[in-house]
Design a protein around this motif. Structure first.
Motif, PDB file in Angstrom:
ATOM      1  N   VAL A  53     -13.424  26.856  -6.604  1.00 10.62           N
ATOM      2  CA  VAL A  53     -12.832  25.703  -6.643  1.00 10.62           C
ATOM      3  C   VAL A  53     -13.487  24.558  -6.697  1.00 10.62           C
ATOM      4  CG1 VAL A  53     -10.938  24.582  -5.425  1.00 10.62           C
ATOM      5  CG2 VAL A  53     -10.829  26.948  -5.218  1.00 10.62           C
ATOM      6  N   GLN A  54     -13.214  23.643  -7.777  1.00 15.24           N
ATOM      7  CA  GLN A  54     -13.876  22.373  -7.841  1.00 15.24           C
ATOM      8  C   GLN A  54     -12.890  21.416  -8.158  1.00 15.24           C
ATOM      9  OE1 GLN A  54     -17.423  22.506 -10.337  1.00 15.24           O
ATOM     10  NE2 GLN A  54     -17.603  20.465 -10.512  1.00 15.24           N
ATOM     11  N   LEU A  55     -12.830  20.488  -7.368  1.00 15.59           N
ATOM     12  CA  LEU A  55     -11.684  19.476  -7.303  1.00 15.59           C
ATOM     13  C   LEU A  55     -12.118  18.012  -7.854  1.00 15.59           C
ATOM     14  CD1 LEU A  55      -9.987  20.319  -4.230  1.00 15.59           C
ATOM     15  CD2 LEU A  55      -9.527  21.381  -6.405  1.00 15.59           C
ATOM     16  N   GLN A  56     -11.192  17.559  -8.803  1.00 17.03           N
ATOM     17  CA  GLN A  56     -11.693  16.233  -9.193  1.00 17.03           C
ATOM     18  C   GLN A  56     -10.277  15.329  -9.137  1.00 17.03           C
ATOM     19  OE1 GLN A  56     -14.603  15.255 -10.662  1.00 17.03           O
ATOM     20  NE2 GLN A  56     -14.092  13.221 -11.126  1.00 17.03           N
ATOM     21  N   ALA A  57     -10.459  14.326  -8.513  1.00 17.88           N
ATOM     22  CA  ALA A  57      -9.228  13.466  -8.225  1.00 17.88           C
ATOM     23  C   ALA A  57      -9.469  12.293  -8.826  1.00 17.88           C
ATOM     24  CB  ALA A  57      -9.110  13.145  -6.552  1.00 17.88           C
ATOM     25  N   CYS A  58      -8.395  11.652  -9.436  1.00 16.91           N
ATOM     26  CA  CYS A  58      -8.470  10.640 -10.320  1.00 16.91           C
ATOM     27  C   CYS A  58      -7.022   9.828 -10.118  1.00 16.91           C
ATOM     28  CB  CYS A  58      -8.687  10.772 -11.571  1.00 16.91           C
ATOM     29  SG  CYS A  58      -7.479  11.657 -12.348  1.00 16.91           S
ATOM     30  N   GLY A  59      -6.908   8.467 -10.765  1.00 16.96           N
ATOM     31  CA  GLY A  59      -5.688   8.081 -10.777  1.00 16.96           C
ATOM     32  C   GLY A  59      -5.625   6.623  -9.621  1.00 16.96           C
ATOM     33  N   GLY A  60      -6.702   6.569  -9.143  1.00 18.65           N
ATOM     34  CA  GLY A  60      -6.632   5.490  -8.212  1.00 18.65           C
ATOM     35  C   GLY A  60      -6.722   4.083  -8.961  1.00 18.65           C
ATOM     36  N   GLY A  61      -6.528   2.998  -8.296  1.00 18.75           N
ATOM     37  CA  GLY A  61      -6.717   1.509  -8.554  1.00 18.75           C
ATOM     38  C   GLY A  61      -5.979   0.520  -7.973  1.00 18.75           C
ATOM     39  N   LEU A  62      -6.213  -0.569  -8.604  1.00 27.18           N
ATOM     40  CA  LEU A  62      -5.392  -1.582  -7.820  1.00 27.18           C
ATOM     41  C   LEU A  62      -3.789  -1.946  -8.078  1.00 27.18           C
ATOM     42  CD1 LEU A  62      -5.773  -4.453  -6.068  1.00 27.18           C
ATOM     43  CD2 LEU A  62      -6.567  -5.352  -8.456  1.00 27.18           C
ATOM     44  N   VAL A  63      -3.238  -2.060  -7.214  1.00 26.03           N
ATOM     45  CA  VAL A  63      -1.749  -2.508  -7.499  1.00 26.03           C
ATOM     46  C   VAL A  63      -1.117  -3.239  -6.556  1.00 26.03           C
ATOM     47  CG1 VAL A  63      -1.061  -0.242  -6.000  1.00 26.03           C
ATOM     48  CG2 VAL A  63       0.481  -0.932  -7.777  1.00 26.03           C
ATOM     49  N   GLN A  64      -0.166  -4.100  -6.837  1.00 25.40           N
ATOM     50  CA  GLN A  64       0.564  -4.918  -5.754  1.00 25.40           C
ATOM     51  C   GLN A  64       1.526  -4.209  -4.909  1.00 25.40           C
ATOM     52  OE1 GLN A  64       2.612  -7.964  -8.248  1.00 25.40           O
ATOM     53  NE2 GLN A  64       0.712  -9.245  -8.117  1.00 25.40           N
ATOM     54  N   ALA A  65       1.494  -4.737  -3.982  1.00 25.49           N
ATOM     55  CA  ALA A  65       2.543  -4.124  -2.920  1.00 25.49           C
ATOM     56  C   ALA A  65       4.016  -4.057  -3.623  1.00 25.49           C
ATOM     57  CB  ALA A  65       2.726  -4.999  -1.787  1.00 25.49           C
ATOM     58  N   GLY A  66       4.456  -2.606  -3.292  1.00 26.17           N
ATOM     59  CA  GLY A  66       5.708  -2.522  -3.944  1.00 26.17           C
ATOM     60  C   GLY A  66       5.626  -1.486  -5.361  1.00 26.17           C
ATOM     61  N   GLY A  67       4.334  -1.451  -5.740  1.00 23.04           N
ATOM     62  CA  GLY A  67       4.040  -1.022  -6.884  1.00 23.04           C
ATOM     63  C   GLY A  67       3.848   0.656  -6.544  1.00 23.04           C
ATOM     64  N   SER A  68       3.615   1.371  -7.956  1.00 24.31           N
ATOM     65  CA  SER A  68       3.618   2.734  -7.792  1.00 24.31           C
ATOM     66  C   SER A  68       2.037   3.013  -8.567  1.00 24.31           C
ATOM     67  CB  SER A  68       4.632   3.279  -8.518  1.00 24.31           C
ATOM     68  OG  SER A  68       5.921   3.021  -8.096  1.00 24.31           O
ATOM     69  N   LEU A  69       1.564   4.203  -8.162  1.00 18.06           N
ATOM     70  CA  LEU A  69       0.424   4.992  -8.558  1.00 18.06           C
ATOM     71  C   LEU A  69       0.680   6.372  -8.556  1.00 18.06           C
ATOM     72  CD1 LEU A  69      -2.817   3.054  -7.107  1.00 18.06           C
ATOM     73  CD2 LEU A  69      -2.000   3.100  -9.429  1.00 18.06           C
ATOM     74  N   ARG A  70       0.291   7.107  -9.540  1.00 15.62           N
ATOM     75  CA  ARG A  70       0.489   8.557  -9.507  1.00 15.62           C
ATOM     76  C   ARG A  70      -1.384   9.140  -9.544  1.00 15.62           C
ATOM     77  NH1 ARG A  70       2.817  13.383 -13.395  1.00 15.62           N
ATOM     78  NH2 ARG A  70       0.908  12.933 -14.647  1.00 15.62           N
ATOM     79  N   LEU A  71      -1.517   9.824  -8.457  1.00 15.23           N
ATOM     80  CA  LEU A  71      -2.799  10.399  -8.426  1.00 15.23           C
ATOM     81  C   LEU A  71      -2.937  11.710  -8.934  1.00 15.23           C
ATOM     82  CD1 LEU A  71      -4.145   9.384  -4.853  1.00 15.23           C
ATOM     83  CD2 LEU A  71      -4.324   8.013  -6.884  1.00 15.23           C
ATOM     84  N   SER A  72      -3.802  12.379  -9.442  1.00 20.23           N
ATOM     85  CA  SER A  72      -4.034  13.747 -10.047  1.00 20.23           C
ATOM     86  C   SER A  72      -5.242  14.161  -9.473  1.00 20.23           C
ATOM     87  CB  SER A  72      -4.161  13.504 -11.464  1.00 20.23           C
ATOM     88  OG  SER A  72      -2.794  13.292 -11.918  1.00 20.23           O
ATOM     89  N   CYS A  73      -5.230  15.527  -9.280  1.00 18.45           N
ATOM     90  CA  CYS A  73      -6.572  16.267  -8.929  1.00 18.45           C
ATOM     91  C   CYS A  73      -6.528  17.482  -9.495  1.00 18.45           C
ATOM     92  CB  CYS A  73      -6.326  16.698  -7.315  1.00 18.45           C
ATOM     93  SG  CYS A  73      -7.530  17.659  -6.763  1.00 18.45           S
ATOM     94  N   ALA A  74      -7.377  17.632 -10.266  1.00 16.62           N
ATOM     95  CA  ALA A  74      -7.786  18.966 -11.334  1.00 16.62           C
ATOM     96  C   ALA A  74      -8.605  19.902 -10.591  1.00 16.62           C
ATOM     97  CB  ALA A  74      -8.128  18.329 -12.599  1.00 16.62           C
ATOM     98  N   ASN A  75      -8.051  21.148 -10.664  1.00 13.90           N
ATOM     99  CA  ASN A  75      -9.029  22.234 -10.338  1.00 13.90           C
ATOM    100  C   ASN A  75      -9.862  22.781 -11.458  1.00 13.90           C
ATOM    101  OD1 ASN A  75     -10.335  24.573  -9.094  1.00 13.90           O
ATOM    102  ND2 ASN A  75      -8.490  25.078  -8.244  1.00 13.90           N
ATOM    103  N   SER A  76     -10.981  22.545 -11.480  1.00 14.88           N
ATOM    104  CA  SER A  76     -11.745  23.020 -12.941  1.00 14.88           C
ATOM    105  C   SER A  76     -12.281  24.444 -12.753  1.00 14.88           C
ATOM    106  CB  SER A  76     -13.060  22.160 -13.147  1.00 14.88           C
ATOM    107  OG  SER A  76     -13.651  21.853 -12.055  1.00 14.88           O
TER     108      SER A  76
END
Length: 120
Positions: free
Chosen positions: A1-24
């Motif tokens: 199992v090798q996990l790679q997370a991504c999708g983080g960033g800067l967002v204003q309060a009340g906003g949305s983000l989607r994180l992903s984690c791929a198992n390569s």
């Protein structure tokens, strides 16, 4: 199992983000998976978990109703949809894989973190 997370960033309060984690690197194990986070100066804390089949989910009280964990086993990818983000959600988010197919408190494999910053 090798996990790679991504999708983080800067967002204003009340906003949305989607994180992903791929198992390569799949193994023969069907892993339950989870998301954790660690804010500066604080201990790592549990955010959400999902069973291998996706039929069981668990959330920290602080994110219930705002975050949704999901997975696509055909793509070997774990997701965390984060809505109505608050400044206190800012942290480095980590994905992790358990050795069991059902949700447990023990995670064997960890990905590198992805930073989420929430501006007020």
């Amino acid at each position: 199992v090798q996990l790679q997370a991504c999708g983080g960033g800067l967002v204003q309060a009340g906003g949305s983000l989607r994180l992903s984690c791929a198992n390569s690197k799949r193994t023969s194990s069907n892993n339950a998976m989870g998301w954790f986070r660690q804010a500066p100066g604080k201990e790592r804390e549990f955010v959400a978990a999902i069973s291998w089949r996706g039929d069981s989910k668990k959330y920290a009280d602080s994110v219930k109703g705002r975050f949704t964990i999901s997975r696509d086993n055909t793509k070997n990818t774990l997701y965390l949809q984060m809505n109505n983000l608050k400044p206190e959600d800012a942290a480095v988010y980590y994905c992790a894989a358990s050795l069991t197919s059902s949700i447990s408190d023990t995670y064997r494999y960890w990905g590198q973190g992805t930073l989420v910053t929430v501006s007020s």
